[in-house]
Design a protein around this motif. Structure first.
Motif, PDB file in Angstrom:
ATOM      1  N   UNK A 236      26.679  17.933  15.238  1.00 20.07           N
ATOM      2  CA  UNK A 236      27.892  19.124  15.427  1.00 20.07           C
ATOM      3  C   UNK A 236      27.775  20.087  13.242  1.00 20.07           C
ATOM      4  N   UNK A 237      27.267  20.231  13.210  1.00 23.87           N
ATOM      5  CA  UNK A 237      27.242  20.954  11.391  1.00 23.87           C
ATOM      6  C   UNK A 237      27.843  21.450  11.337  1.00 23.87           C
ATOM      7  N   UNK A 238      29.349  21.679  11.808  1.00 20.98           N
ATOM      8  CA  UNK A 238      30.399  22.431  11.456  1.00 20.98           C
ATOM      9  C   UNK A 238      30.838  22.594   9.729  1.00 20.98           C
ATOM     10  N   UNK A 239      31.217  23.666   9.679  1.00 23.17           N
ATOM     11  CA  UNK A 239      31.256  24.383   8.474  1.00 23.17           C
ATOM     12  C   UNK A 239      32.084  23.393   7.359  1.00 23.17           C
ATOM     13  N   UNK A 240      32.861  22.842   8.151  1.00 29.50           N
ATOM     14  CA  UNK A 240      33.414  21.688   7.265  1.00 29.50           C
ATOM     15  C   UNK A 240      33.486  20.697   6.533  1.00 29.50           C
ATOM     16  N   UNK A 241      31.849  19.950   7.388  1.00 27.64           N
ATOM     17  CA  UNK A 241      31.399  18.826   7.081  1.00 27.64           C
ATOM     18  C   UNK A 241      30.321  19.396   6.521  1.00 27.64           C
ATOM     19  N   UNK A 242      30.175  20.520   5.498  1.00 29.17           N
ATOM     20  CA  UNK A 242      29.036  20.873   4.876  1.00 29.17           C
ATOM     21  C   UNK A 242      29.138  20.334   3.325  1.00 29.17           C
ATOM     22  N   UNK A 243      28.662  20.827   2.095  1.00 30.42           N
ATOM     23  CA  UNK A 243      29.100  19.946   1.166  1.00 30.42           C
ATOM     24  C   UNK A 243      29.357  20.163   1.056  1.00 30.42           C
ATOM     25  N   UNK A 244      29.530  21.762   0.139  1.00 28.64           N
ATOM     26  CA  UNK A 244      30.023  23.477  -0.252  1.00 28.64           C
ATOM     27  C   UNK A 244      30.893  24.139   1.364  1.00 28.64           C
ATOM     28  N   UNK A 245      31.801  23.906   1.446  1.00 32.38           N
ATOM     29  CA  UNK A 245      32.552  24.546   2.694  1.00 32.38           C
ATOM     30  C   UNK A 245      32.197  26.205   2.330  1.00 32.38           C
ATOM     31  N   UNK A 246      32.766  26.412   0.547  1.00 32.28           N
ATOM     32  CA  UNK A 246      33.177  27.645   0.336  1.00 32.28           C
ATOM     33  C   UNK A 246      32.573  28.486  -0.173  1.00 32.28           C
ATOM     34  N   UNK A 247      31.456  28.003  -0.693  1.00 30.70           N
ATOM     35  CA  UNK A 247      29.660  28.209  -0.311  1.00 30.70           C
ATOM     36  C   UNK A 247      28.932  29.352   0.267  1.00 30.70           C
ATOM     37  N   UNK A 248      29.881  29.258   1.104  1.00 28.40           N
ATOM     38  CA  UNK A 248      29.095  29.701   2.393  1.00 28.40           C
ATOM     39  C   UNK A 248      27.325  30.116   2.273  1.00 28.40           C
ATOM     40  N   UNK A 249      27.053  28.708   2.244  1.00 23.81           N
ATOM     41  CA  UNK A 249      25.732  28.876   1.987  1.00 23.81           C
ATOM     42  C   UNK A 249      24.437  29.093   3.316  1.00 23.81           C
ATOM     43  N   UNK A 255      28.367  16.896   4.090  1.00 20.04           N
ATOM     44  CA  UNK A 255      28.719  16.190   2.758  1.00 20.04           C
ATOM     45  C   UNK A 255      28.576  15.210   2.639  1.00 20.04           C
ATOM     46  N   UNK A 256      29.144  13.962   1.663  1.00 20.07           N
ATOM     47  CA  UNK A 256      28.808  12.829   1.508  1.00 20.07           C
ATOM     48  C   UNK A 256      29.609  12.016   2.145  1.00 20.07           C
ATOM     49  N   UNK A 257      29.132  10.881   2.667  1.00 22.34           N
ATOM     50  CA  UNK A 257      29.917  10.427   3.381  1.00 22.34           C
ATOM     51  C   UNK A 257      30.233  10.132   4.644  1.00 22.34           C
ATOM     52  N   UNK A 258      31.156   9.701   4.988  1.00 24.30           N
ATOM     53  CA  UNK A 258      31.800  10.058   5.971  1.00 24.30           C
ATOM     54  C   UNK A 258      32.558  11.576   6.701  1.00 24.30           C
ATOM     55  N   UNK A 259      32.932  12.633   5.536  1.00 24.65           N
ATOM     56  CA  UNK A 259      32.829  13.874   5.293  1.00 24.65           C
ATOM     57  C   UNK A 259      32.286  14.134   6.557  1.00 24.65           C
ATOM     58  N   UNK A 260      30.387  13.882   5.979  1.00 25.48           N
ATOM     59  CA  UNK A 260      29.955  14.613   6.960  1.00 25.48           C
ATOM     60  C   UNK A 260      30.591  15.092   8.555  1.00 25.48           C
ATOM     61  N   UNK A 261      31.155  14.180   8.900  1.00 26.92           N
ATOM     62  CA  UNK A 261      31.064  13.725  10.513  1.00 26.92           C
ATOM     63  C   UNK A 261      32.231  14.904  10.580  1.00 26.92           C
ATOM     64  N   UNK A 262      33.030  15.971   9.451  1.00 25.79           N
ATOM     65  CA  UNK A 262      33.665  17.210   9.636  1.00 25.79           C
ATOM     66  C   UNK A 262      33.215  17.922  11.043  1.00 25.79           C
TER      67      UNK A 262
END
Length: 397
Positions: A236-249, A255-262
Motif C-alpha cells: 500500500x504505497x500511500x502518499x504519507x509513506x513516500x519519502x517526500x510526500x509534499x514534493x508530489x512526485x 520513506x526510510x524505515x518504518x515510516x514507509x508503512x504509513x
C-alpha cells in the motif's frame, strides 16, 4: 513499584460497574476528554490547517509509535501508527511474502483471530502466485514449520481461550526453517510483558483500543524489525509513506524505515486520544502488571471453580500459559453474560459458548473480582439468566 491505585484514578469508571471487558474495549481515560477538547478547539479550531506545522501533527504517528514501542520491547523508530489492524496485518504479510519469493505457504493456527485469516486468504488470492494458507491446531504449529513455509503468522494470545504462544521459541523455529514471523499483539500489548526484540520478531501488529485504552476504533500499530525496515516494499504505497510526500512526485519512493508503512492522512483526533491514554503507562512496570493480572485472574478462577461447577474452564489452567483473560464454557453463555451485564458485571461472549473475562490491573481491584464471581454464582444458582430478554441477541456480543 507500580501504584495501581494511582492508575485506577486515571480512568472514568461508571459507579456500580465491574469492568471485566478491557480485553475488548478499554475504559475512557479521564485525560482523553481534555486532550480531545484541546486538539479540537486550540489546534484545529484556532490554527486551522496551520496546525499541521504549528502543532506537529505530521509526526504524531511516529511519536505515539515510540510510546507503544516501549510496551512491546521494540526499539525507538521501529513502530508507527494509523489505519486499522487489518490494514497493518495486510501490509506486514505482503512485505514478508515479498522477502521470501520462492516459498508458497503462510502458516497460521485455528486459534488465530478470524479477521487475520480473512486478510491472509484475500491477499494470497489477489497475489495469484500459487500461495496457500495452512491452518493447524495451536499445538501443532512448531512441527508444521518446514522449508515450504514463507511466513508464520500468529496471534500471540488466543482471543477465545487466552492460550499464550511462546513467541521466542516459535520465531526461532521459523528462522531456523528460513521463514519469517509476524505476530499479532492485539491481546498482548498492555496485557503481558512483550519483547519483540528479544524474540527476534520480523513484524508485529496490534490494535490499541483494548488494553491500551485508545477508544473505539483507535489506530493500529505496526513494528518492522530494523533489519527489514529499509528493505521492505509496502504494497500500500500511500502518499504519507513516500519519502517526500509534499514534493508530489509522480514516482513512488518509500520513506526510510518504518515510516514507509504509513499509508494515508493520519487520524489526528484519534491519535491524540490514544496519546493521552498512553500517559497511564508512564510509571507502569510490565513485570509488575503481569504479576498483578495473574493474581486477579487466579483469584477469579478459584472463586468461580469453587462456586460455579456448571462452568468449564476453557483457558489454560497455568496462568503463565495464558494472557490476561479467562474463559469459561457453558451452552447458555450468551444469556448468562446478559444477566451479568444487567447486574453491573461486564464481560463478553465468543461463539459458540465462551464467557470471556479480562483482567486489567490498571483499574481493576481484587475486591471487584471477588464480587463479580459472587454475582456470577448467584446468576447460575438461581437460573436468573433464563429470561427472554437475555436470550435476545444483540449485534455485538
Amino acid at each position: 513499584m507500580t501504584d495501581f491505585t494511582a492508575t485506577r484514578a486515571l480512568f472514568h469508571l461508571p459507579e456500580g460497574v465491574i469492568y471485566l471487558d478491557g480485553n475488548s474495549l478499554g475504559p475512557l481515560p479521564r485525560s482523553a476528554s481534555t486532550r480531545m477538547a484541546q486538539v479540537l478547539e486550540r489546534q484545529w479550531g484556532d490554527r486551522l490547517i496551520r496546525a499541521w506545522n504549528d502543532c506537529d501533527w505530521m509526526t504524531l504517528p511516529a511519536r505515539v509509535g515510540d510510546r507503544i514501542a516501549r510496551l512491546i520491547g521494540a526499539p525507538a523508530g521501529s513502530v508507527t501508527t494509523g489505519d486499522t489492524l487489518s490494514v497493518k496485518l495486510f501490509q506486514a504479510l505482503a512485505a514478508a511474502l515479498a522477502l521470501r519469493p520462492d516459498r508458497r505457504v503462510v502458516l497460521s493456527d485455528t486459534g488465530n483471530f478470524p479477521s487475520d485469516l480473512y486478510i491472509a486468504d484475500g491477499l494470497l488470492g489477489a497475489l495469484g502466485r500459487g500461495l496457500s494458507l495452512k491452518v493447524v491446531a495451536p499445538e501443532a504449529v512448531a512441527d508444521a514449520i518446514d522449508d515450504s513455509v514463507a511466513v508464520v503468522m500468529l496471534t500471540e494470545v488466543d482471543y477465545r481461550s487466552g492460550r499464550l504462544h511462546d513467541m521466542r521459541a516459535l520465531t526461532w523455529r521459523a528462522h531456523a526453517a528460513g521463514a519469517l514471523a509476524i505476530w499479532d499483539l492485539a491481546h498482548s500489548a498492555g496485557a503481558i510483558a512483550v519483547d519483540v526484540t528479544a524474540a527476534d520478531a520480523d513484524f508485529a501488529v496490534g490494535c490499541t483500543y483494548k488494553y491500551l485504552n485508545g477508544g473505539p476504533g483507535a489506530p493500529a500499530f505496526i513494528h518492522v524489525a530494523p533489519r527489514h525496515a529499509d528493505v521492505v516494499q509496502p504494497i500500500l504505497s500511500g502518499w504519507l509513506g513516500h519519502d517526500a510526500p509534499f514534493a508530489f512526485e509522480r514516482a513512488y519512493r518509500p520513506a526510510a524505515g518504518v515510516e514507509r508503512m504509513r499509508v494515508g492522512t493520519p487520524p489526528i483526533l484519534a491519535l491524540a486520544v490514544l496519546d493521552a491514554a498512553l500517559d497511564a503507562w508512564n510509571d507502569v512496570d510490565m513485570a509488575a502488571l503481569r504479576a498483578a493480572s495473574i493474581r486477579l485472574s487466579e483469584r477469579f478462577r478459584a472463586e468461580v471453580e469453587a462456586h460455579c461447577p456448571m462452568l468449564t474452564l476453557a483457558s489454560p489452567r497455568d496462568p503463565h500459559a495464558r494472557g490476561s483473560q479467562l474463559s469459561f464454557a457453558h451452552p447458555q453463555a450468551y444469556a448468562i453474560m446478559q444477566a451479568l451485564i444487567a447486574r453491573g458485571v461486564i464481560g463478553d461472549v465468543r461463539a459458540p459458548d465462551i464467557l470471556r473475562f479480562g483482567f486489567t490491573p490498571l483499574y481493576l481491584t481484587e475486591d471487584e473480582v471477588v464480587r463479580a464471581a459472587t454475582i456470577l454464582a448467584e446468576v447460575l444458582a438461581t437460573d436468573a439468566w433464563d429470561r427472554p430478554a437475555y436470550h435476545r441477541r444483540a449485534p455485538v456480543t
